[in-house]
Design an enzyme around this catalytic site. Structure first.
Site: not given
Length: 259
Positions: A144, A157, A161
């Site tokens: 991402s 998150y 990532k």
């Protein structure tokens, strides 16, 4: 140059797509099915309908890949069902927004487990199969833009990532030449959850290409990374984000002032 017109024909090849029952994962599964591959998708619960294309339907296995045993089981199931495993697409991931100042340790652990540990566990099991078969294999990790440009509310998150990108490069060093490991930095994607996640088309204006990515944009990138056309591509980070985002300072500087 050799004729490469059939380079993206995956007939006789087996593909595992994690989180492949809906959204981006389902689009990736359909792309491989349409190219002739045998595909197994996994998720924590069975969908109402499985991805299908070209008269073929994906197989399904229920699994929570945060459990190393479950990850190994999905890989073994794929290899046993199809006789081999050529491609693993680590697509499962995601997280709701959360305030880093108050978020619970349990939440952080779950987010990191889903977005970093699960891909590692699944890739580890896949490597054991791929390295022993003719032709080796390919692992594609779906990352991402948050790994490079975090947004508020995405601390766990974004960190996970970023770790996935580092993991990709590390495994590429260790497992080549039998198994290639590559990464896709995905941008804003038009899925059923797009409007809830970031306002849908309202944010398209900050993307240089002027639109959100379609799931098929990422799916086609997966086909290329998995096929023989990219046989020397290993440890790469392929950006599929439409050019990123126009810097906020540029937007603000050109915003019309008060009349």
């Amino acid at each position: 140059m050799d004729d490469q017109s059939h380079a993206m024909d995956f007939t006789g090849r087996a593909v595992l797509v994690t989180g492949g029952t809906r959204g981006l994962g389902a689009a990736i599964a359909r792309a491989f099915l349409a190219s002739g591959a045998d595909v197994l998708v996994c998720g924590r619960s069975a969908p109402a309908a499985l991805p299908s294309a070209g008269g073929h339907e994906a197989a399904f296995r229920a699994a929570d890949l945060r459990d190393p045993m479950a990850a190994a089981d999905v890989v073994a199931t794929t290899a046993e069902r199809f006789g081999r495993l050529d491609v693993l697409v680590n697509n499962a991931g995601g997280s709701p927004d959360a305030d880093a100042a108050t978020v619970s340790p349990r939440f952080v652990e779950k987010v990191v487990a889903l977005n970093l540990l699960a891909p590692f566990y699944t890739a580890q099991a896949a490597n054991l199969v791929m390295r022993e078969q003719p032709g080796g294999g390919s692992v594609i990790n779906i990352g991402s833009v948050s790994a490079r440009t975090p947004q508020p509310g995405t601390a766990a998150y974004s960190a996970a990532k970023a770790g996935l990108l580092g993991l990709t490069r590390a495994l590429a060093l260790e497992w080549a030449p039998r198994v290639r490991i590559n990464h896709i930095t995905a941008g804003l994607i038009r899925t059923e959850n797009a409007a809830a996640l970031y306002g849908g088309d309202a944010v398209a204006g900050v993307v240089p290409m002027g639109r959100l990515a379609e799931p098929d944009d990422v799916a086609r990138a997966c086909l290329w990374l998995a096929c023989d056309l990219s046989s020397y591509v290993n440890g790469a980070d392929l950006a599929v984000h439409g050019g990123g985002e126009v810097p906020a300072r540029y937007t603000v500087a050109r915003r019309p002032g008060p009349p």
